[in-house]
Design a protein around this motif. Structure first.
Motif, PDB file in Angstrom:
ATOM      1  N   GLN A  58       0.740  -1.420   0.156  1.00  0.00           N
ATOM      2  CA  GLN A  58      -0.054   0.401   0.304  1.00  0.00           C
ATOM      3  C   GLN A  58       0.705   1.412  -0.452  1.00  0.00           C
ATOM      4  O   GLN A  58       0.171   2.198  -0.324  1.00  0.00           O
ATOM      5  CB  GLN A  58      -1.234  -0.161   1.222  1.00  0.00           C
ATOM      6  CG  GLN A  58      -1.910  -1.305   1.552  1.00  0.00           C
ATOM      7  CD  GLN A  58      -3.081  -1.088   0.446  1.00  0.00           C
ATOM      8  OE1 GLN A  58      -3.302   0.083   0.636  1.00  0.00           O
ATOM      9  NE2 GLN A  58      -3.518  -1.847  -0.143  1.00  0.00           N
ATOM     10  N   THR A  59       2.665   1.139   0.757  1.00  0.00           N
ATOM     11  CA  THR A  59       3.335   2.034   0.791  1.00  0.00           C
ATOM     12  C   THR A  59       4.496   1.439  -0.113  1.00  0.00           C
ATOM     13  O   THR A  59       4.644   0.459   0.177  1.00  0.00           O
ATOM     14  CB  THR A  59       3.002   2.752   1.531  1.00  0.00           C
ATOM     15  OG1 THR A  59       3.862   2.389   2.783  1.00  0.00           O
ATOM     16  CG2 THR A  59       1.833   2.913   2.526  1.00  0.00           C
ATOM     17  N   THR A  60       4.860   2.657  -0.360  1.00  0.00           N
ATOM     18  CA  THR A  60       6.449   2.007  -0.162  1.00  0.00           C
ATOM     19  C   THR A  60       7.170   2.002   0.344  1.00  0.00           C
ATOM     20  O   THR A  60       8.647   1.397   0.219  1.00  0.00           O
ATOM     21  CB  THR A  60       7.643   3.826  -1.232  1.00  0.00           C
ATOM     22  OG1 THR A  60       7.536   4.755   0.106  1.00  0.00           O
ATOM     23  CG2 THR A  60       6.982   4.534  -2.285  1.00  0.00           C
ATOM     24  N   ASP A  94       6.183  -0.635   2.498  1.00  0.00           N
ATOM     25  CA  ASP A  94       5.463  -1.724   3.401  1.00  0.00           C
ATOM     26  C   ASP A  94       6.165  -2.721   2.307  1.00  0.00           C
ATOM     27  O   ASP A  94       6.789  -3.728   3.275  1.00  0.00           O
ATOM     28  CB  ASP A  94       4.110  -2.318   2.529  1.00  0.00           C
ATOM     29  CG  ASP A  94       2.941  -1.167   2.912  1.00  0.00           C
ATOM     30  OD1 ASP A  94       3.389  -0.617   4.349  1.00  0.00           O
ATOM     31  OD2 ASP A  94       1.984  -1.525   2.581  1.00  0.00           O
TER      32      ASP A  94
END
Length: 278
Positions: A262-264, A266
């Motif tokens: 979901q984000t860089t 993770d």
């Protein structure tokens, strides 16, 4: 190293996607999946061993279709869920019972209490066994487990900060190791899943109302569920099933973010879905 830390020291150390071909399952994103780790990934290997680290009794498996199989959880483990997301229509079998053509889709070698030290772990030279897509799961926030909180207290914090500081040091080194391995082994692809990052912050805790005590009644000596005692009824709102191991709800959350970041932060440098597609 005390027992509590050792059980959590390796968080599903290396789910390994090997470069083998077979025709048993045509739809998965990868041909097969091999899993190495500790009790967070064990799905029955310890059932036949002389050890206290066993979970093949109720109330473990209360939300699992086959009941208490040896999973240290109320339901599926992170490895189970990642396997499902990769498209496998059966759970990867434990080494203890894997037979015949089932082995072609992979084997789960995880064992409760396993670690990276020589006396607790299995030594592998991955590039010599055909593995070329390797996922390393970082340590979770060990200082937030009910077991560590009960032993050390929190000094006004929500977790044992000194332990989580050590977790952070380990994870920084592990992430750096992934870079080194990717540079040194051009025939392999490694990625790192930031478990502690995924389980930090408001998004993770939004659906959880109980994060510091176990769902089941635990033994004071082992931290595992007491056999045949009724666990909490609202298991989806608990972070931990026993004093060490996360509930299926948490496993689902982490596995989803590991598979599809979901984000860089993770996963680095790529999530599991992206790794499988390389």
């Amino acid at each position: 190293m005390d027992l509590h830390l050792k059980i959590w020291f390796i968080v599903s150390l290396i789910p390994l996607v090997a470069n083998l071909q077979h025709s048993v399952h045509a739809t998965p994103e990868v041909p097969c999946l091999f899993i190495f780790g500790d009790s967070l990934a064990d799905n029955g290997n310890n059932n036949y061993l002389s050890t206290i680290a066993k979970a093949n009794y109720q109330p473990y498996g209360i939300d699992f279709s086959d009941g208490p199989t040896g999973r240290f959880c109320n339901g599926r483990t992170m490895s189970d869920i990642i396997g499902q997301r990769l498209g496998f229509d059966h759970f990867i079998p434990p080494f203890a019972t894997a037979r015949g053509r089932d082995i072609l889709m992979g084997v789960n070698y995880a064992s409760g209490g396993g670690g990276i030290r020589d006396e607790t772990g299995m030594q592998l030279t991955l590039h010599k066994v055909g593995g070329y897509k390797i996922v390393t799961m970082g340590l979770g926030l060990i200082g937030c487990t009910p077991a560590e909180i009960a032993i050390y207290g929190t000094n006004g914090s929500t977790c044992v900060d000194t332990i989580n500081n050590d977790v952070q040091l380990f994870n920084v080194k592990l992430k750096s190791l992934v870079d080194d391995l990717n540079n040194d082994m051009t025939d392999a692809k490694f990625t790192y899943v930031n478990v502690s990052g995924i389980t930090s912050g408001g998004t993770f805790t939004a659906g959880l109302t109980v994060t510091n005590v176990p769902c089941c009644i635990v033994s004071s000596s082992t931290g595992l569920c007491v056999p045949n005692r009724v666990p909490c009824s609202n298991r989806s709102t608990y972070a931990f099933y026993d004093a060490f191991h996360s509930t299926e709800s948490v496993n689902e959350f982490v596995a989803a973010r590991a598979y599809n970041a979901q984000t860089t932060f993770d996963a680095y440098p790529i999530d599991i879905h992206g790794l499988a597609g390389l």
